[in-house]
Design an enzyme around this catalytic site. Structure first.
Site, PDB file in Angstrom:
ATOM      1  N   GLY A  35       0.839  -1.178   0.000  1.00  0.00           N
ATOM      2  CA  GLY A  35       0.000   0.000   0.000  1.00  0.00           C
ATOM      3  C   GLY A  35       0.877   1.232   0.000  1.00  0.00           C
ATOM      4  O   GLY A  35       2.080   1.162  -0.237  1.00  0.00           O
ATOM      5  N   MET A  37       1.766   2.999   2.511  1.00  0.00           N
ATOM      6  CA  MET A  37       2.641   3.089   3.680  1.00  0.00           C
ATOM      7  C   MET A  37       3.408   1.822   3.982  1.00  0.00           C
ATOM      8  O   MET A  37       4.473   1.882   4.588  1.00  0.00           O
ATOM      9  CB  MET A  37       1.821   3.434   4.930  1.00  0.00           C
ATOM     10  CG  MET A  37       1.336   4.860   5.006  1.00  0.00           C
ATOM     11  SD  MET A  37       0.464   5.138   6.558  1.00  0.00           S
ATOM     12  CE  MET A  37       1.739   4.713   7.736  1.00  0.00           C
ATOM     13  N   VAL A  40       2.929  -5.806   2.718  1.00  0.00           N
ATOM     14  CA  VAL A  40       2.170  -6.832   3.417  1.00  0.00           C
ATOM     15  C   VAL A  40       2.696  -8.199   3.009  1.00  0.00           C
ATOM     16  O   VAL A  40       2.828  -8.485   1.810  1.00  0.00           O
ATOM     17  CB  VAL A  40       0.661  -6.727   3.115  1.00  0.00           C
ATOM     18  CG1 VAL A  40      -0.116  -7.768   3.909  1.00  0.00           C
ATOM     19  CG2 VAL A  40       0.150  -5.324   3.444  1.00  0.00           C
ATOM     20  N   LYS A  55       2.011  -6.695   8.277  1.00  0.00           N
ATOM     21  CA  LYS A  55       2.144  -5.398   7.612  1.00  0.00           C
ATOM     22  C   LYS A  55       3.382  -4.703   8.160  1.00  0.00           C
ATOM     23  O   LYS A  55       3.516  -4.507   9.377  1.00  0.00           O
ATOM     24  CB  LYS A  55       0.895  -4.554   7.849  1.00  0.00           C
ATOM     25  CG  LYS A  55       0.912  -3.204   7.162  1.00  0.00           C
ATOM     26  CD  LYS A  55      -0.373  -2.422   7.409  1.00  0.00           C
ATOM     27  CE  LYS A  55      -1.534  -3.022   6.668  1.00  0.00           C
ATOM     28  NZ  LYS A  55      -2.736  -2.141   6.736  1.00  0.00           N
ATOM     29  N   ASP A 149     -11.775   5.834   6.138  1.00  0.00           N
ATOM     30  CA  ASP A 149     -11.315   5.434   4.814  1.00  0.00           C
ATOM     31  C   ASP A 149     -12.102   4.221   4.315  1.00  0.00           C
ATOM     32  O   ASP A 149     -11.530   3.281   3.771  1.00  0.00           O
ATOM     33  CB  ASP A 149      -9.812   5.131   4.832  1.00  0.00           C
ATOM     34  CG  ASP A 149      -9.193   5.147   3.432  1.00  0.00           C
ATOM     35  OD1 ASP A 149      -9.768   5.790   2.532  1.00  0.00           O
ATOM     36  OD2 ASP A 149      -8.143   4.509   3.240  1.00  0.00           O
TER      37      ASP A 149
END
Length: 526
Positions: A35, A37, A40, A55, A149
């Protein structure tokens, strides 16, 4: 856990692949995706014998305190939420400069991936998704958490039929001053297509903001596209503030009028005009006649292969034309539900109550003969699809070295014995789990033994098993069995105090009652 953005090995900005490394108690098996940030990974938590999604904050961001705080905030927010429809956080930590979150691994696709492959889901399946996501938002709101989100990429569709809300990376605690230093990060890292008007303007948020974002998601789920689109984030943001979406009923006249009204109420510009809570939304969703008693919707109900897209059978289906694949799924599901109706008529009233809480996929006639698949994962997939005793037992027979897949198959078989009222066979499997040295397996076994004994009206023995289970209750990683335990024991704790003591009994009662009133009164779609 599925992630929306696949790793591109040619991308120079991609982080170094950590597969094969040991981080704390986790062995990284393979990279699942990335993602904005974090990377995973699928990882093995060897101490508990389970797979998790690990993560890991990108190394390029690990030196920025604001990103580290946001990463830690995600862990704190999600760890406070224990619910069957929320991806569970197991552990958070930092080792040698690597910040990580260990969370539940959801095998399946997110809603965006599913819609990309299949288009808008059938009505009954869409209602199941809506009810389960609303139940997750209700749980979050009761603990003061705003997700901020909600979007299709953060709604996971497990091949077991569960729907789970993921990624609390932008979540914050409701209330003045709470997590205020994360607001700017949240605004810059959010998703403009799904932002509420108040989020666009930077105004204070409450759970009604998540309801708006979920309304945008539902609109897209039914029409194939969000209501507001544009070339720039600013163009989209202005539409959230000033434009009304095209009426859903004009784009989908086949939908019930009540459903269109529900979605547009979620999309109201002013928070006061939306649902005051996700619980109110659940009440209206539950009131739709198609939610339970319109038999025509059963033809298109999502079953496990509809949510998975993981193994060879799904890849072969994807190779068919959309029309041929849809026709095949409809014909297959007609056979499944016809067999299910016959089975339900034979099993009895109590079992019907359980089956209505979780999709029960029966054998597909085309796969009635048990055959060995290419690997243990595919064997487990087809076993869950067929749902027969022979298929579920085949996982351990063909792949005795695959301990994880064999355990999943035996757990599924034990639950199905429960659904069918086959107490003795269920008890034998639960006895095996209860004798295990693995704490999660032992918790599953003791919980199951307690259910079986209660169903056999042996309440004292059930309470004794409950006393053994209680110290391990946080290790129970099977939400379906937890639900059955709550349903079975909620009204009969009279024998527990002698085995647990008053304080433990009260704690047990609170755990059993958690969200139970909502689930039994409204039914979130299992």
């Amino acid at each position: 856990m599925s992630v929306p953005e696949a790793v591109n090995a040619a991308d120079p900005a991609a982080e170094a692949d950590l597969s094969g490394r040991q981080i704390a108690g986790f062995r990284l098996l393979r990279r699942l995706g990335r993602g904005a940030m974090a990377e995973v990974y699928l990882a093995a938590q060897e101490s508990l014998g389970r797979q998790v999604a690990l993560k890991i904050l990108k190394s390029s961001l690990a030196g920025d305190d604001s990103y580290v705080r946001r990463f830690q905030n995600e862990a704190r927010a999600a760890a406070a939420l224990v619910h069957a429809n929320i991806v569970q956080v197991y552990e958070v930590g930092s080792v040698a400069g690597l910040h990580y979150i260990a969370q539940e691994y959801v095998q399946g696709l997110n809603l965006q991936e599913w819609m990309t492959r299949h288009g808008p889901p059938p009505l009954r399946q869409a209602l199941v998704i809506m009810r389960q996501v609303a139940a997750a938002l209700h749980k979050a709101s009761t603990t003061g958490i705003i997700h901020r989100d909600i979007k299709p990429e953060n709604i996971m569709l497990a091949h077991t039929g569960e729907v789970k809300v993921a990624d609390f990376g932008l979540a914050r605690v409701a209330g003045p001053g709470a997590a205020a230093n994360l607001t700017q990060i949240g605004m810059t890292m959010g998703t403009p297509l799904y932002m509420s008007p108040e989020q666009v303007e930077g105004r204070p948020l409450d759970p009604r903001s998540d309801i708006y974002s979920f309304g945008i998601t539902c609109y897209q789920m039914f029409t194939g596209a969000p209501p507001f689109q544009g070339e720039t984030a600013l163009h989209v943001a202005v539409q959230h503030l000033k434009s009304q979406p095209q009426p859903l009923q004009t784009l989908r006249p086949d939908l019930p009028d009540g459903l269109s009204r529900i979605v547009h109420r979620m999309l109201a510009k002013q928070p006061d005009e939306r649902y005051a809570s996700a619980r109110e939304l659940l009440v209206d969703l539950r009131g739709l006649p198609t939610a339970d008693d319109d038999d025509s919707t059963f033809d298109d109900v999502g079953s496990e292969p509809e949510f998975s897209g993981m193994f060879a059978a799904t890849r072969r289906l994807a190779a068919l034309s959309r029309t041929a694949a849809l026709d095949l799924r409809r014909r297959r599901n007609r056979r499944i539900w016809l067999a299910g109706a016959i089975c339900l008529a034979l099993v009895g009233g109590a079992t019907i109550g359980w089956l209505s809480r979780r999709p029960f996929v029966l054998a597909d006639a085309a796969r009635s003969d048990v055959t060995k698949q290419a690997n243990a994962q595919e064997q487990l997939y087809f076993a869950k699809l067929a749902g027969t005793e022979e298929w579920l037992k085949s996982v351990g027979r063909f792949f005795p070295e695959a301990e994880y897949e064999d355990r999943m198959a035996r757990q599924e078989l034990a639950r199905r014995y429960l659904y069918q009222g086959r107490w003795n066979e269920a008890g034998q499997l639960f006895d095996q789990f209860a004798a295990s040295g693995d704490s999660a397996a032992r918790a599953f076994g003791l919980a199951g033994q307690s259910i079986v004994l209660a169903k056999q009206h042996n309440f004292d023995a059930s309470a004794r098993r409950l006393g053994e289970f209680w110290p391990l209750h946080e290790q129970l990683d099977d939400p379906h069995l937890a639900r059955l335990l709550r349903i079975t024991l909620q009204d009969d704790l009279r024998a527990s105090q002698a085995n647990l003591g008053r304080q433990e009994t009260e704690a047990l009662k609170q755990w059993l009652d958690e969200d139970l009133h909502l689930d039994t009164e409204i039914d979130v779609g299992r």
